[in-house]
Design an enzyme around this catalytic site. Structure first.
Site, short mmCIF file in Angstrom:
data_model
loop_
_atom_site.label_atom_id
_atom_site.label_comp_id
_atom_site.label_asym_id
_atom_site.label_seq_id
_atom_site.Cartn_x
_atom_site.Cartn_y
_atom_site.Cartn_z
N GLY A 116 20.15 19.32 -43.96
CA GLY A 116 20.08 18.45 -45.14
C GLY A 116 18.72 18.42 -45.80
N ASN A 176 31.50 20.51 -43.12
CA ASN A 176 31.34 19.15 -42.63
C ASN A 176 31.08 18.24 -43.82
OD1 ASN A 176 30.62 16.78 -41.36
ND2 ASN A 176 28.75 17.59 -40.40
N TRP A 177 32.08 17.44 -44.17
CA TRP A 177 31.95 16.59 -45.37
C TRP A 177 31.15 15.33 -45.09
CZ3 TRP A 177 37.74 16.66 -47.45
CH2 TRP A 177 38.07 17.96 -47.80
N LYS A 178 30.85 15.09 -43.83
CA LYS A 178 30.09 13.89 -43.41
C LYS A 178 30.73 12.63 -43.98
CE LYS A 178 26.13 16.80 -42.72
NZ LYS A 178 24.69 16.97 -42.64
N GLU A 215 21.84 24.29 -34.61
CA GLU A 215 21.44 23.55 -35.81
C GLU A 215 20.06 22.94 -35.60
OE1 GLU A 215 24.81 22.50 -38.51
OE2 GLU A 215 24.69 20.84 -37.12
N GLY A 224 27.08 21.79 -44.46
CA GLY A 224 27.16 20.39 -44.87
C GLY A 224 27.25 20.30 -46.38
N GLY A 225 26.09 20.10 -47.02
CA GLY A 225 26.02 19.88 -48.46
C GLY A 225 26.86 20.86 -49.29
N GLU A 278 22.98 14.23 -36.40
CA GLU A 278 23.03 12.85 -36.92
C GLU A 278 23.60 11.89 -35.87
OE1 GLU A 278 25.05 14.03 -40.50
OE2 GLU A 278 23.22 15.11 -41.04
N SER A 284 21.26 23.63 -43.98
CA SER A 284 20.91 23.96 -45.37
C SER A 284 21.38 25.34 -45.82
CB SER A 284 19.39 23.82 -45.58
OG SER A 284 19.00 22.47 -45.40
N HIS A 326 26.41 16.33 -32.95
CA HIS A 326 25.73 16.67 -34.20
C HIS A 326 24.40 15.93 -34.24
CE1 HIS A 326 24.75 16.68 -38.47
NE2 HIS A 326 25.50 17.76 -38.55
P1 PGA Z 1 23.55 20.86 -44.37
O1 PGA Z 1 24.27 20.20 -43.10
O2 PGA Z 1 24.26 22.14 -44.67
O3 PGA Z 1 23.72 19.84 -45.47
O4 PGA Z 1 22.13 21.05 -44.00
C1 PGA Z 1 24.58 20.99 -42.00
C2 PGA Z 1 25.15 20.15 -40.91
O5 PGA Z 1 24.90 18.94 -40.86
O6 PGA Z 1 25.88 20.66 -40.07
#
Ligand code: PGA
Length: 259
Positions: A174, A11-13, A168, A235-236, A98, A214, A96
């Site tokens: 994050g 997930n590149w956000k 999640e 994500g990251g 966010e 994470s 998600h």
């Molecule tokens: P993260 O993000 O790996 O940066 O914690 C995971 C996600 O948002 O699905």
């Protein structure tokens, strides 16, 4: 259907513009190996989806939308629908953390989006997880149940096959504070227990359940080695080609052990 494969989603956000995304996909294509037992999915910014869809080798990567609106067409300024994404993406993230916490999406929204995705031949990845305060108050179980019911209310047991559930925990996303693998396995068993209650054993045991929060190349194998966990949402670490490719290799190594 899909539990014989591991699912790794990047997930590149809201990172990488169209040109950068295209260059980055090019780089990923060089380092991420194709394995029969691993499906690799990329979720770029919506702006880049069309460009990447022309560039991507779908044998190597599938594409996912990070978000979409649940109505198919109409006067909804600024929105992109699942119907417009049909045929371009194979997966769509729904609910998600966010989206829920920054954009105040409700279970009602996730329910409508899960429906829209299924209606348009897109596999919904329904994200659920407890907040830090729910965890502290021992309410994880209830939070997972409510979000599952909330998101899946109109889904039939046949349709459930196409749904992916991503566990999640909100506090793990994050933050660098990833969940203990055995706790994740426990949460995934709880999720499957709820699914059994809602859909019966056969339908529930066919659903892919993955973990996100994470995850790095160093922690990935600890999750992937647990039989209850079918993949990872990254994500990251998905923005580092070498790390992402290493995570895909870890998934492949686990599949090899199983065979
Ligand atoms: P993260 O993000 O790996 O940066 O914690 C995971 C996600 O948002 O699905």
């Amino acid at each position: 259907m899909a539990r014989d494969k591991k699912l790794i989603i990047g997930n590149w956000k809201m990172n990488l513009g169209v040109h950068e995304a295209s260059l980055y996909l090019h780089k990923l294509a060089e380092v991420v190996k194709v394995h029969r037992g691993v499906d690799v999915v990329i979720a770029p910014t919506v702006l880049a989806i069309q460009t990447l869809s022309l560039q991507v080798n779908y044998r190597q990567f599938k594409l996912a939308a990070q978000n979409f609106y649940w109505r198919d067409h109409g006067a909804f300024t600024g929105e992109v629908s699942a119907s417009q994404l049909r045929g371009i993406v194979q997966y769509g993230l729904v609910g998600h953390s966010e989206r829920r916490h920054v954009f105040q999406e409700t279970d009602k929204d996730t329910r409508a989006k899960v429906q829209a995705a299924i209606r348009n031949g897109i596999r919904p990845i329904l994200c659920i997880g407890e907040t830090a305060s729910e965890k502290a108050m021992n309410e994880t179980n209830d939070a997972l149940y409510d979000q599952l019911i909330g998101g899946l209310a109109n889904v039939t047991s046949e349709e459930l096959e196409s749904v992916v559930i991503a566990y999640e925990p909100v506090w793990a996303i994050g933050t660098g504070n990833n969940a203990v693998p055995l706790d994740v396995a426990k949460a995934v068993r709880t999720i499957r227990h709820h699914l059994r209650h809602l859909y019966g054993t056969k339908a529930a045991s066919a659903v892919q359940v993955i973990y996100g929060g994470s995850v790095t190349e160093h922690s990935a194998a600890d999750y992937l080695s647990l039989p209850d966990i079918d993949g990872l949402l990254i994500g990251g670490a998905s923005l580092d080609a070498r790390a992402f490719a290493a995570i895909v290799e870890k998934a492949h190594n686990q599949e090899k052990v199983k065979r």
